[in-house]
Write an enzyme that holds these catalytic residues in place. Structure first.
Site, short mmCIF file in Angstrom:
data_model
loop_
_atom_site.label_atom_id
_atom_site.label_comp_id
_atom_site.label_asym_id
_atom_site.label_seq_id
_atom_site.Cartn_x
_atom_site.Cartn_y
_atom_site.Cartn_z
N ASP A 39 26.54 -60.49 -149.96
CA ASP A 39 26.63 -60.47 -148.50
C ASP A 39 26.61 -61.89 -147.95
O ASP A 39 26.21 -62.84 -148.64
CB ASP A 39 25.50 -59.65 -147.87
N GLU A 73 20.72 -59.70 -148.89
CA GLU A 73 19.87 -60.88 -149.00
C GLU A 73 19.76 -61.60 -147.67
O GLU A 73 18.70 -62.08 -147.28
CB GLU A 73 20.41 -61.83 -150.08
N1 BES Z 1 20.74 -69.22 -150.28
C1 BES Z 1 19.78 -69.03 -149.25
C2 BES Z 1 18.38 -69.49 -149.60
C3 BES Z 1 18.26 -70.98 -149.74
C4 BES Z 1 18.40 -71.76 -148.62
C5 BES Z 1 18.01 -71.53 -150.94
C6 BES Z 1 18.29 -73.13 -148.75
C7 BES Z 1 17.91 -72.90 -151.07
C8 BES Z 1 18.06 -73.70 -149.96
C9 BES Z 1 19.70 -67.56 -148.90
O1 BES Z 1 20.92 -66.90 -148.94
C10 BES Z 1 19.19 -67.45 -147.48
O2 BES Z 1 19.73 -68.03 -146.60
N2 BES Z 1 18.16 -66.66 -147.31
C11 BES Z 1 17.64 -66.35 -146.03
C12 BES Z 1 16.67 -65.23 -146.28
C13 BES Z 1 16.17 -64.53 -145.06
C14 BES Z 1 17.28 -63.89 -144.26
C15 BES Z 1 15.17 -63.49 -145.49
C16 BES Z 1 16.98 -67.54 -145.38
O3 BES Z 1 16.36 -68.37 -146.05
O4 BES Z 1 17.11 -67.65 -144.17
ZN ZN Z 2 22.19 -67.11 -150.17
#
Ligand code: BES
Ligand code: ZN
Length: 470
Positions: A100, A165
């Site tokens: 997603d 995710e």
């Molecule tokens: N890939 C990101 C997480 C991430 C961000 C890893 C920066 C390393 C560096 C992931 O897809 C993401 O954006 N997760 C969301 C999760 C939330 C919606 C629960 C986030 O961190 O905002």
């Molecule tokens: Zn991500």
């Protein structure tokens, strides 16, 4: 690709390398095709696209000889499952990516439309090319190349590709609980992170958790004339401002009572390791770009960015926002609030503390409610775990440099679930760059990292074959 055969690097199996070279265009096209599917998990109108993207992933898994491939329904978006268990006695690796993507607004800031991805000047551009479709395609492509020369991975692989995710992974927790046996493994590899500033290969060893909530402040069913009623009733927008202002002090400390109680203190060694990373505040500031860096007093930028908790208003709305003037007392006011959490803060407990504090500081005359939207736990993984070291050797072989170990400010809720529910060590091995515009217009992925990352994955399965079991 630059430098792939520099003296510091160790080539992968020549037959697989030749297969990767031969499939260069096809692999790039696979990412472009996948990224063209608008699988925005947060928006109900894309529910059909979510299924389409899940089916795309399932087809590719079947194409690399995965068995038990299933697009598993959940109460929201499907989870794609599959396995390649062809290495009897070898460790099993649970591989996770998400299919997603985040919403695309503001559209006008995109070079082209977000779901017409392109590859130009060594970069893929389009929604999801970095976060996280490019990394999912790297995993599949590595297997395609191996299969095309008759090889099977030296470890057993179980795949979980998620569709929520970016929306809090709500469906995943119950699904993991209900599928423990199908998920039995020795280690999990999550590819949804990136490299350190300046494209320095890195392994993420800490992720923040999250607690996302909404505050609603209601005065009356309709807006009121601000001349007729002003001075006699509360104003929900003012009340909301008062509540928000009480959440943080001028020193950047979060004022919710108990908020810091469960924070595991950073050790001197942790702080020294972070201070040793090649990070320049000024370059970081200029790269965003913003006028100044601010945050909680007493911590470096890098510590504040990844190892300290935060509280941020993500959006707020109330009353009249059109051009000109309209004299009203708004009927209601709202804010979306997120806190990023660090080990061992628990999202549910933080929400309880947050809700109690909001109720305590809410001024009289309005009805204030808080709602929990989603939560995810923080995670820390050990740098010295043999699986982390296997990933480090794989990166070193392909990039020719020792990777750095870093913490990231973002959240991947499944990390803690794999750790706590399945008891698995987790390796966070991803290939994006910090400036890749994830969640923003013109998201990009460096072709060179796409190519090398695929080779790192090929190598990782060999490196993990020697992992102690159990
Ligand atoms: N890939 C990101 C997480 C991430 C961000 C890893 C920066 C390393 C560096 C992931 O897809 C993401 O954006 N997760 C969301 C999760 C939330 C919606 C629960 C986030 O961190 O905002
Ligand atoms: Zn991500």
């Amino acid at each position: 690709m630059s430098n792939l055969s520099s003296p510091e690097t160790t080539p992968i199996d020549p037959a697989i390398e030749a297969a990767l070279v031969a499939s260069t265009d096809a692999r790039a096209q696979a990412l472009l095709d996948f990224a063209a599917i608008p699988s925005v998990s947060a928006l109900p109108e894309h529910a059909g696209d979510m299924v389409k993207a899940a089916e795309w992933v399932a087809d590719r898994l079947r194409g690399v000889g995965a068995t038990d491939v299933a697009v598993e329904p959940t109460s929201l978006h499907p989870i794609v499952y599959g396995r390649i268990h062809e290495a009897p006695g070898a460790p099993t690796v649970l591989v996770y990516c998400h299919y997603d993507v985040q919403p695309v607004d503001p559209l006008e800031l995109w070079e082209t439309t977000p779901f017409e991805p392109f590859l130009r000047d060594g970069r893929f551009v389009g929604r999801g090319v970095a976060d996280d479709k490019g990394q999912l395609v790297m995993h599949i492509s590595a297997l395609e190349a191996m299969r095309s020369v008759g090889r099977a991975p030296a470890v057993n692989l179980t795949f979980v590709f998620e569709g929520e995710e970016e929306y809090g992974s709500d469906s995943l927790y119950a699904w993991i609980e209900a599928n423990r046996e199908r998920l039995a493994a020795d280690v999990a590899v999550i590819s949804d992170t990136g490299f350190f500033e300046g494209n320095i290969p890195g392994i993420t060893v800490g992720l923040r958790g999250i607690m996302y909530a909404q505050i609603d402040v209601v005065l009356s069913p309709v807006d009121l004339h601000s001349g007729m009623y002003g001075g006699t009733v509360a104003n929900p927008a003012n009340a909301l401002a008062q509540i928000i202002a009480a959440l943080k002090g001028p020193d950047g400390r979060i004022r919710v009572p108990g908020f810091y109680d469960d924070v595991v203190p950073l050790s001197d060694a942790d702080r020294a390791a972070m201070a040793a990373l090649p990070f320049e505040d000024e370059a970081y500031r200029a790269g965003i770009p913003v006028n100044a860096l601010v945050g909680e007093a007493g911590w470096t930028t890098l510590e504040r960015k990844a190892a300290r908790p935060t509280l941020d208003i993500n959006g707020m709305w109330s009353g009249f926002t059109g051009e000109g003037a309209k004299t009203i007392i708004p009927a209601h006011a709202h804010a979306k609030v997120s806190t990023r959490l660090v080990a061992n803060q628990a999202p549910e407990k933080i929400y309880e503390q947050f809700a109690a504090y909001v109720a305590q500081v809410a001024p009289p005359g309005v009805t204030v409610t808080t709602t929990f939207i989603h939560g995810g736990e923080p995670s820390l993984t050990p740098t010295d775990h043999p699986a982390t070291q296997a990933a480090a050797r794989s990166l070193k072989a392909v990039y020719g440099v020792e990777p750095v170990y870093m913490r990231e400010g973002g959240s991947i809720p499944v990390t803690a679930a794999f750790d706590h529910t399945l008891g698995l060590p987790v390796v966070l091995l991803g290939f994006t760059q910090p400036t890749c515009n994830a969640h923003a217009p013109n998201e990009w992925l460096e072709l060179d990292n796409f190519e090398r990352g695929t080779r790192v994955i090929v190598r990782l399965w060999d490196e993990l074959a020697g992992l102690p079991r159990g």
